[in-house]
Design a protein around this motif. Sequence first.
Motif, PDB file in Angstrom:
ATOM      1  N   THR A  21       0.833  -1.206   0.000  1.00  0.00           N
ATOM      2  CA  THR A  21       0.000   0.000   0.000  1.00  0.00           C
ATOM      3  C   THR A  21       0.869   1.257   0.000  1.00  0.00           C
ATOM      4  OG1 THR A  21      -0.178  -0.068   2.426  1.00  0.00           O
ATOM      5  CG2 THR A  21      -1.911  -1.151   1.165  1.00  0.00           C
ATOM      6  N   TYR A  24       1.996   1.824  -3.521  1.00  0.00           N
ATOM      7  CA  TYR A  24       0.913   2.376  -4.337  1.00  0.00           C
ATOM      8  C   TYR A  24       0.793   3.880  -4.158  1.00  0.00           C
ATOM      9  CZ  TYR A  24      -1.023  -2.187  -5.674  1.00  0.00           C
ATOM     10  OH  TYR A  24      -1.212  -3.422  -6.230  1.00  0.00           O
ATOM     11  N   ARG A  37       3.442  -5.482  -6.809  1.00  0.00           N
ATOM     12  CA  ARG A  37       2.295  -6.315  -6.445  1.00  0.00           C
ATOM     13  C   ARG A  37       2.600  -7.795  -6.701  1.00  0.00           C
ATOM     14  NH1 ARG A  37      -2.880  -4.814  -9.612  1.00  0.00           N
ATOM     15  NH2 ARG A  37      -2.011  -6.204 -11.201  1.00  0.00           N
ATOM     16  N   GLY A  61      -8.097  -9.929  -3.637  1.00  0.00           N
ATOM     17  CA  GLY A  61      -8.146  -8.541  -3.199  1.00  0.00           C
ATOM     18  C   GLY A  61      -6.843  -7.809  -3.429  1.00  0.00           C
ATOM     19  N   LEU A  62      -5.735  -8.529  -3.399  1.00  0.00           N
ATOM     20  CA  LEU A  62      -4.432  -7.899  -3.645  1.00  0.00           C
ATOM     21  C   LEU A  62      -4.235  -7.533  -5.108  1.00  0.00           C
ATOM     22  CD1 LEU A  62      -1.969 -10.027  -1.457  1.00  0.00           C
ATOM     23  CD2 LEU A  62      -3.022  -7.829  -0.900  1.00  0.00           C
ATOM     24  N   THR A  64      -6.041  -5.860  -7.045  1.00  0.00           N
ATOM     25  CA  THR A  64      -6.527  -4.549  -7.448  1.00  0.00           C
ATOM     26  C   THR A  64      -5.398  -3.527  -7.440  1.00  0.00           C
ATOM     27  OG1 THR A  64      -8.178  -2.841  -6.989  1.00  0.00           O
ATOM     28  CG2 THR A  64      -7.106  -3.848  -5.096  1.00  0.00           C
ATOM     29  N   ASP A  65      -5.538  -2.501  -8.269  1.00  0.00           N
ATOM     30  CA  ASP A  65      -4.548  -1.433  -8.299  1.00  0.00           C
ATOM     31  C   ASP A  65      -4.947  -0.350  -7.292  1.00  0.00           C
ATOM     32  OD1 ASP A  65      -2.265  -0.116  -9.091  1.00  0.00           O
ATOM     33  OD2 ASP A  65      -3.283   0.979 -10.699  1.00  0.00           O
ATOM     34  N   LEU A  67      -4.439  -0.149  -3.937  1.00  0.00           N
ATOM     35  CA  LEU A  67      -5.044  -0.707  -2.726  1.00  0.00           C
ATOM     36  C   LEU A  67      -4.894   0.283  -1.576  1.00  0.00           C
ATOM     37  CD1 LEU A  67      -6.316  -3.288  -1.398  1.00  0.00           C
ATOM     38  CD2 LEU A  67      -3.972  -3.938  -0.785  1.00  0.00           C
ATOM     39  N   SER A  68      -6.018   0.707  -0.986  1.00  0.00           N
ATOM     40  CA  SER A  68      -5.975   1.664   0.117  1.00  0.00           C
ATOM     41  C   SER A  68      -5.645   0.946   1.424  1.00  0.00           C
ATOM     42  CB  SER A  68      -7.319   2.372   0.254  1.00  0.00           C
ATOM     43  OG  SER A  68      -8.324   1.476   0.698  1.00  0.00           O
ATOM     44  N   ALA A  71      -8.789  -0.717   2.788  1.00  0.00           N
ATOM     45  CA  ALA A  71      -9.108  -1.963   2.085  1.00  0.00           C
ATOM     46  C   ALA A  71      -8.124  -3.069   2.474  1.00  0.00           C
ATOM     47  CB  ALA A  71      -9.086  -1.739   0.579  1.00  0.00           C
ATOM     48  N   ALA A  72      -6.860  -2.704   2.647  1.00  0.00           N
ATOM     49  CA  ALA A  72      -5.843  -3.676   3.043  1.00  0.00           C
ATOM     50  C   ALA A  72      -6.144  -4.243   4.424  1.00  0.00           C
ATOM     51  CB  ALA A  72      -4.463  -3.023   3.028  1.00  0.00           C
ATOM     52  N   LEU A  75      -8.776  -6.823   4.163  1.00  0.00           N
ATOM     53  CA  LEU A  75      -8.249  -8.062   3.594  1.00  0.00           C
ATOM     54  C   LEU A  75      -7.514  -8.883   4.651  1.00  0.00           C
ATOM     55  CD1 LEU A  75      -6.829  -7.028   0.090  1.00  0.00           C
ATOM     56  CD2 LEU A  75      -8.857  -8.415   0.574  1.00  0.00           C
TER      57      LEU A  75
END
Length: 217
Positions: A21, A24, A37, A61-62, A64-65, A67-68, A71-72, A75
């Motif tokens: 994260t 990102y 990733r 879930g990982l 996705t581009d 990733l906040s 959200a992490a 997960l």
Amino acid sequence: MKPTITTTEYNYITQQVNDLTSAYLAVNDFQVRLAVRAKTIERVTPLLPSDELNTQHFLAGLETDRLSRKAAAKLLELLVPMVDPFPVLSTKKLAKLFRKVKKLKQPEWAGLKRYELTYLGWNDGGNQKKYLVAPYQGRLIGIQGELSPQTVKGVCAICQTIGNVALFLSTTKSSGLGTYTKKGNYICRDSNQCNRQLTDPQALTDFLTVVQPQRKN
């Protein structure tokens, strides 16, 4: 769901996801983010049970581009039921581990995330003491020691991470002549933070080997 992940493995996965994260947020190049990733997924996949539905949801879930962090965190919650947590110990059990302590301050169990704990550690600031309960050679052992009131920046002997550490000293043996041998090292003052940073159980074992009281032959 049967626990299949150790606490140190969970902490390692958490660190990898947090690093992802952060990447990102810091990297704009799509190809670089894609490579980071892929490396993250490559590192964490072998630690997860492939037959669990939660594993599949977590890895998906990982993918996705961008990733906040929120959200992490959601997960990572999918993995908690898979973690073999540190056991809850009764007052009687703790008393047996610290037989020489007359008034043992109890840890605050309600505030602990046991799925993050490889060992249990808590401070008694009034007496400048620290208590540790940890697995060692197939059993739980209890170690009490003096914790310096002075906090410095340094590397913790347990989690091998730079942070706020203090000198921990335990009495390892007596010569029988009224003199004692004390051994120790600098460790995190905050044991909960230390546990979250602990990804190598061998470092904990090495520390315990130094500070545990020597048995009489």
